[in-house]
Scaffold this motif. Structure first.
Motif, PDB file in Angstrom:
ATOM      1  N   VAL A  17     -76.676  35.762  -1.109  1.00  0.00           N
ATOM      2  CA  VAL A  17     -75.429  36.041  -1.064  1.00  0.00           C
ATOM      3  C   VAL A  17     -75.146  37.335  -0.072  1.00  0.00           C
ATOM      4  O   VAL A  17     -76.616  38.298   0.280  1.00  0.00           O
ATOM      5  CB  VAL A  17     -75.233  37.290  -2.564  1.00  0.00           C
ATOM      6  CG1 VAL A  17     -74.169  38.150  -2.107  1.00  0.00           C
ATOM      7  CG2 VAL A  17     -75.796  36.883  -3.656  1.00  0.00           C
ATOM      8  N   ASN A  18     -74.467  36.142   1.001  1.00  0.00           N
ATOM      9  CA  ASN A  18     -74.620  36.592   2.278  1.00  0.00           C
ATOM     10  C   ASN A  18     -73.779  38.245   2.495  1.00  0.00           C
ATOM     11  O   ASN A  18     -72.880  38.792   0.906  1.00  0.00           O
ATOM     12  CB  ASN A  18     -74.074  36.504   2.976  1.00  0.00           C
ATOM     13  CG  ASN A  18     -72.058  35.535   3.236  1.00  0.00           C
ATOM     14  OD1 ASN A  18     -72.167  36.796   1.909  1.00  0.00           O
ATOM     15  ND2 ASN A  18     -71.447  34.694   3.723  1.00  0.00           N
ATOM     16  N   SER A  24     -74.664  31.006  -1.982  1.00  0.00           N
ATOM     17  CA  SER A  24     -75.113  30.023  -1.417  1.00  0.00           C
ATOM     18  C   SER A  24     -76.594  30.009  -2.373  1.00  0.00           C
ATOM     19  O   SER A  24     -77.353  31.076  -2.245  1.00  0.00           O
ATOM     20  CB  SER A  24     -75.457  29.282  -0.187  1.00  0.00           C
ATOM     21  OG  SER A  24     -76.446  30.017   0.987  1.00  0.00           O
ATOM     22  N   ARG A  25     -77.142  28.391  -2.636  1.00  0.00           N
ATOM     23  CA  ARG A  25     -78.156  28.033  -3.170  1.00  0.00           C
ATOM     24  C   ARG A  25     -79.209  27.762  -2.509  1.00  0.00           C
ATOM     25  O   ARG A  25     -78.716  26.261  -1.296  1.00  0.00           O
ATOM     26  CB  ARG A  25     -77.817  27.131  -4.473  1.00  0.00           C
ATOM     27  CG  ARG A  25     -78.944  26.761  -5.283  1.00  0.00           C
ATOM     28  CD  ARG A  25     -79.016  25.688  -6.207  1.00  0.00           C
ATOM     29  NE  ARG A  25     -80.015  24.761  -6.362  1.00  0.00           N
ATOM     30  CZ  ARG A  25     -80.926  23.829  -6.078  1.00  0.00           C
ATOM     31  NH1 ARG A  25     -80.002  23.404  -4.893  1.00  0.00           N
ATOM     32  NH2 ARG A  25     -81.415  23.593  -6.577  1.00  0.00           N
ATOM     33  N   ASP A  99     -75.809  46.736   2.833  1.00  0.00           N
ATOM     34  CA  ASP A  99     -74.982  45.642   3.375  1.00  0.00           C
ATOM     35  C   ASP A  99     -75.709  44.881   4.314  1.00  0.00           C
ATOM     36  O   ASP A  99     -75.046  43.934   5.027  1.00  0.00           O
ATOM     37  CB  ASP A  99     -74.142  46.269   4.321  1.00  0.00           C
ATOM     38  CG  ASP A  99     -75.006  47.225   5.694  1.00  0.00           C
ATOM     39  OD1 ASP A  99     -76.158  47.337   5.343  1.00  0.00           O
ATOM     40  OD2 ASP A  99     -73.983  47.489   6.633  1.00  0.00           O
ATOM     41  N   SER A 100     -76.441  44.067   3.882  1.00  0.00           N
ATOM     42  CA  SER A 100     -77.223  42.997   4.358  1.00  0.00           C
ATOM     43  C   SER A 100     -77.289  42.103   3.168  1.00  0.00           C
ATOM     44  O   SER A 100     -76.828  42.046   2.210  1.00  0.00           O
ATOM     45  CB  SER A 100     -78.691  43.839   4.755  1.00  0.00           C
ATOM     46  OG  SER A 100     -79.213  42.158   5.613  1.00  0.00           O
ATOM     47  N   TYR A 101     -78.307  40.658   3.200  1.00  0.00           N
ATOM     48  CA  TYR A 101     -78.289  40.109   2.536  1.00  0.00           C
ATOM     49  C   TYR A 101     -79.053  40.493   1.310  1.00  0.00           C
ATOM     50  O   TYR A 101     -79.943  40.942   1.316  1.00  0.00           O
ATOM     51  CB  TYR A 101     -78.833  38.593   3.326  1.00  0.00           C
ATOM     52  CG  TYR A 101     -78.283  38.184   4.045  1.00  0.00           C
ATOM     53  CD1 TYR A 101     -77.814  37.070   3.779  1.00  0.00           C
ATOM     54  CD2 TYR A 101     -78.669  38.103   5.130  1.00  0.00           C
ATOM     55  CE1 TYR A 101     -77.480  36.159   4.904  1.00  0.00           C
ATOM     56  CE2 TYR A 101     -77.587  37.952   6.375  1.00  0.00           C
ATOM     57  CZ  TYR A 101     -76.837  36.556   6.232  1.00  0.00           C
ATOM     58  OH  TYR A 101     -76.684  35.637   6.622  1.00  0.00           O
ATOM     59  N   GLN A 102     -78.622  39.437  -0.095  1.00  0.00           N
ATOM     60  CA  GLN A 102     -79.386  40.054  -0.904  1.00  0.00           C
ATOM     61  C   GLN A 102     -79.624  38.425  -1.521  1.00  0.00           C
ATOM     62  O   GLN A 102     -78.949  36.955  -1.523  1.00  0.00           O
ATOM     63  CB  GLN A 102     -78.810  40.177  -2.070  1.00  0.00           C
ATOM     64  CG  GLN A 102     -78.777  41.971  -1.954  1.00  0.00           C
ATOM     65  CD  GLN A 102     -77.961  42.597  -3.176  1.00  0.00           C
ATOM     66  OE1 GLN A 102     -76.827  41.777  -4.121  1.00  0.00           O
ATOM     67  NE2 GLN A 102     -78.180  43.453  -3.345  1.00  0.00           N
ATOM     68  N   LEU A 103     -80.699  37.885  -2.153  1.00  0.00           N
ATOM     69  CA  LEU A 103     -81.663  37.066  -2.900  1.00  0.00           C
ATOM     70  C   LEU A 103     -81.678  37.793  -4.266  1.00  0.00           C
ATOM     71  O   LEU A 103     -82.426  37.784  -4.912  1.00  0.00           O
ATOM     72  CB  LEU A 103     -83.103  36.317  -2.498  1.00  0.00           C
ATOM     73  CG  LEU A 103     -82.858  36.713  -0.286  1.00  0.00           C
ATOM     74  CD1 LEU A 103     -84.607  36.185   0.035  1.00  0.00           C
ATOM     75  CD2 LEU A 103     -81.785  35.618  -0.070  1.00  0.00           C
TER      76      LEU A 103
END
Length: 556
Positions: A17-18, A24-25, A99-103
């Motif tokens: 999750v950007n 995206s996967r 506010d950054s990426y999440q995986l």
């Protein structure tokens, strides 16, 4: 060494999750699986706050473990900071910034089975047979999602499942294209492909109904009620008993009601189903299943788009990495460390490729030349220009008239081709075996002449940057060096190196280091100055290239 990821518990993957909420996967196809900012990681996250190598995924006894690689801001799983953590399906990984990426870690078999939760238990034999068919259709979607590498195959499975759920005869998946729709997939109720011409309703009419809908996940469409319908589009000619249309929308994670309404303008297409024999079964449960399939198709299309974007970025990163290696290969491989002329130098690009360049060239046994350039701007264009300038200096101008002519020719050539939009600062000098230094400074940072006894002089600009104005001239001046004297030439990336507070390294700190190490060799002085810059910046990313060249006069 990378090894194939174990598959016993289902294929592992990250849902990325950007910062803007798009998903995206990224499958975990081999381990160790590296996560970080630098381009050679398996998962590249473009956020300057994330470390170059932030974390890695490894396996132990079939389990997937997340390991923090001494990152600057740490790794968090479900909100808790971890150093080493066994990943479970659904774990959310973050990097210390909201506010950054999440995986999101998923093992696909567990994730895809959620589709089956929409099925109700059969209550009668007839209902049971119908539900069993729907169950099989959803399982086929799950299998396609898990095993297929083709977006088209997965979308075919979605359309087939929608036909089974509703009992419709024909299904079409259409995508938006400017002010119309294009048919991506066409299938009949037996799972066979249809010709695109089998959709006899004009796509522009369907597109208009799609744009005019008032609800996010549903729409009404009757081809015979359109004001501009053709005369041959009567119920008898179309032979349609029912038409079902379900929009495909891009819904962001955590969307508010306001964002959901704005998504009406972010429709990517729709599922169109029709029948000529009977009406479609649009009972409440089937409607929910159809909307679930539509959302799944939307996610597939969005992931395909993001994957293509990521592949394009990866191709660009690979090309830039190749360009960086070529550019680094153009720098001097060896510097003279013995004899009357000695030198030490380095150039660190702030991006994959940089606009700085330095070189030392032996013109003949009694004369060496040196050059440092800094091209305006950043990126590939500046790097290409820096490489071209390198070739211009290979001719090795020695005398003052030759130096003036060389810089003048470079200036006119560059100005003629860029009209002053691209220019470069240049410091060029020659040093003779008797200590005579001839130099010209075309708008470059004033180099330091560090005397062996501790005195420091600056060599100020003698002309404008090359390429700026076509009539510029370049004066050549001379200085006399004594044993142990050193010439320190640098780009503004050194003096303007920033720490995390936004402060510059500045000239005062440079002079302090030069004064303290005035009696050191060129190699030691270069190392001391670079060490001071590194300690000051504390690993903060830099906006400009850092180039430093130290030349020493050391007659036998």
């Amino acid at each position: 060494m990378a090894t194939q990821a174990p598959a016993a518990a289902g294929r592992p993957a990250f849902t990325v999750v950007n910062p803007s909420g798009q998903k995206s996967r990224v499958p975990i196809e081999s381990v160790p699986f590296l996560v970080g900012r630098q381009a050679d990681n398996q998962l590249v996250l473009r956020d300057n706050r994330i470390s170059r190598l932030h974390a890695r995924i490894v396996t132990e006894s079939g389990r997937y473990l997340l390991v923090d690689e001494n990152s600057r801001h740490g790794v968090f799983v479900n909100g808790e900071k971890v150093g080493r953590h066994e990943l479970q399906n659904g774990d959310t990984i973050s990097f210390g910034f909201p506010d950054s990426y999440q995986l999101i870690f998923t093992q696909e078999e567990a994730e895809l089975n959620k589709l089956l939760e929409h099925m109700s238990a059969p209550t009668t034999t007839t209902a049971g047979a119908g539900n069993l068919a729907k169950l099989r259709a959803l399982v086929e979607v799950a299998r396609a999602l898990q095993n297929s590498l083709s977006t088209g195959e997965v979308l075919d499975a979605v359309v087939d499942a929608a036909l089974t759920v509703t009992g419709s005869e024909r299904g079409f998946l259409l995508l938006r294209s400017d002010d119309d729709l294009t048919i991506q997939t066409a299938r009949d109720g037996r799972g066979a492909p249809l010709a695109k011409s089998d959709l006899r309703v004009p796509t522009k009419l369907i597109h208009r109904a799609l744009k005019q809908r008032r609800e996010l996940l549903s729409m009404n469409f009757d081809p015979t009620s359109e004001g501009e319908a053709r005369p041959d589009m009567s119920v008898a000619n179309l032979e349609l008993r029912s038409v079902v249309c379900v929009p495909l929308v891009r819904v962001r994670t955590g969307a508010s009601q306001e964002t959901m309404h704005s998504s009406l303008n972010e429709t990517v297409g729709l599922l169109y189903l029709d029948s000529r024999i009977g009406a479609a079964d649009m009972s409440t449960g089937n409607r929910e299943l159809l909307q679930t399939l539509a959302l799944e198709a939307s996610t597939i299309l969005e992931n395909a788009r993001l994957l293509e974007e990521e592949r394009s970025k990866q191709r660009l990163e690979e090309q830039l990495e190749l360009a960086r290696k070529i550019q680094q290969g153009l720098l001097p491989r060896e510097m003279p460390t013995t004899g009357w002329f000695r030198a030490a130098g380095s150039s660190l690009s702030s991006h994959q490729v940089g606009g700085d360049y330095f070189d030392v060239i032996r013109i003949h046994p009694e004369c060496w030349s040196l050059a440092v350039t800094d091209v305006s701007g950043k990126g590939v264009s500046s790097a290409l220009l820096a490489s071209l300038l390198q070739g211009a200096f290979l001719r090795g101008a020695e005398t003052a008239p030759q130096i003036q002519e060389m810089l003048g020719s470079i200036n006119r050539w560059l100005n003629e081709r860029t009209q002053g939009e691209k220019y470069a600062t240049v410091f060029y000098a020659t040093l003779d075996a008797d200590g005579l230094l001839r130099w010209s400074n075309a708008g470059h940072c004033a180099p330091f002449l560090v005397r062996g006894h501790g005195g420091i002089e600056t060599l100020e600009a003698t002309g404008l940057p090359v390429g700026l104005l076509d009539f510029s001239t370049y004066e050549v001046q001379t200085s006399r060096l004594e044993t142990g004297d050193k010439l320190v030439v640098y780009s503004d990336g050194v003096s303007e190196a920033e720490n995390r507070a936004g402060d510059f390294f500045d000239l005062e700190r440079m002079i302090e280091v030069l004064t303290r190490h005035a009696a050191a060799s060129c190699t030691e002085l270069h190392a001391a100055l670079m060490r001071a810059v590194e300690q000051f910046t504390g690993g903060a990313d830099q906006r400009d290239d850092i180039t430093l060249l130290v030349a020493e006069y050391h007659p036998e």
